[in-house]
Design a protein around this motif. Sequence first.
Motif, short mmCIF file in Angstrom:
data_model
loop_
_atom_site.label_atom_id
_atom_site.label_comp_id
_atom_site.label_asym_id
_atom_site.label_seq_id
_atom_site.Cartn_x
_atom_site.Cartn_y
_atom_site.Cartn_z
N GLN A 1 4.47 10.70 -10.41
CA GLN A 1 5.66 10.42 -9.62
C GLN A 1 5.31 10.03 -8.18
O GLN A 1 6.07 9.32 -7.52
N PHE A 2 4.14 10.48 -7.71
CA PHE A 2 3.72 10.09 -6.37
C PHE A 2 3.32 8.61 -6.34
O PHE A 2 3.48 7.94 -5.31
N GLU B 1 7.49 2.35 -4.33
CA GLU B 1 8.79 2.18 -3.66
C GLU B 1 8.62 2.07 -2.15
O GLU B 1 9.40 1.39 -1.48
N ALA B 2 7.59 2.72 -1.60
CA ALA B 2 7.35 2.68 -0.16
C ALA B 2 6.73 1.36 0.29
O ALA B 2 6.64 1.11 1.49
N ALA C 1 3.96 12.24 -0.07
CA ALA C 1 4.67 11.10 -0.67
C ALA C 1 5.87 10.70 0.18
O ALA C 1 6.16 9.50 0.34
N LYS C 2 6.55 11.68 0.77
CA LYS C 2 7.72 11.38 1.61
C LYS C 2 7.33 10.68 2.91
O LYS C 2 8.15 9.98 3.51
N ALA D 1 6.49 6.77 -5.97
CA ALA D 1 6.94 6.86 -4.58
C ALA D 1 6.18 5.87 -3.70
O ALA D 1 6.76 5.24 -2.80
#
Length: 365
Positions: A88-89, A95-96, A64-65, A92
């Motif tokens: 939550q991924f 948001e990405a 995810a990061k 993410a």
Amino acid sequence: MIPRRTTRQVRVRHVVIGGDAPVSIQSMTKTDTTDVEATVRQVRALATAGCEIVRVAVPTIEAAKALPDIRREADKVPLVADIHFHPQFALAAIEAGFDKIRWNPGNIRETRRVREVVDRARERGIPIRIGVNVGSLDPECESAYPGNLVEAIVQSALKSVRLLEGFGFHDIVISLKSSDVLQMLAAYRRMSQLCDYPFHLGVTEAGLPDASTVKSSIGIGALLAEGIGDTIRVSITGDPIEEVKVAQRILSALNLRRFETNVIACPSCGRCEIDVVGIAQQVQERLTELAKTEPRCLELTVAVMGCVVNGPGESEHADIGLAGGGGVGVVYRKGKQLRRVPESDMVDALLEEVQRLLDESRALV
């Protein structure tokens, strides 16, 4: 033309799925998502090969990061985040800047977390694919239909559809995948009677290239021939570029889209008196090269036949045709004989007539 099932439309960046939009091609990266360089390289390679939407697995927090960097480096390709177990991924990925979320209702069931994802997706105009897989069905639906996996697949999807609709969300794509071709066909046909959301078609876990090509061509091809399906992914245990090639050939075979000139070539037999295999390969390669500067070449049908039994007849149905035998080739245009040439000149003569046809059609525009 195949009458298409009437569906809603959703937009994945610049690619439209559903309605009267062309059936789009998808694939999935097979790299470790945390390896940004390798993942971006594969995304770009898939896009170059003709893949229009690329999916990326997000199994861990480390993956995810990595999503913002992948998005930044592959900024021209519509990207889908493949989410299991961890909502939550999905947040993410949104948001990405990812363009679509795929989540499996069999392993994401907490209503509060689902709503959080849906609300964020709505704010960003991001669609969600409800990706049902026979290997991970909603437990309640599976227990409600013992011995009827097709209905369990359909009801798992419908349960999630109703959940998202209850949140006022309708930018939905549905997939109903099984490794069993007959189950997959039955599930999509059943669902096509129950909703108007666009469908993502695929036979999951279809196996190595030969097996997957057959299973996917039957499953995806049969539904497309019935007008069912809006975007497709061929699943191959191997190079994802091969997934794109097979998908293109399925669409071309049904005349839904053209990615290469339609070359009709006889399989050759004891009647054959020329090198049909070699000639057909040369013709296909040269037409592929010609199409780079003459896109209208993709609209043509070209026949390469190895004897006089079917050659003239097939040539009547082709724009340009070649029938060879005894070291001589006869070049046809719409079934009309144009000229006879020695076998050594067959390919050049055929391509000359293709170019002449393209030049004449250009002059008429």
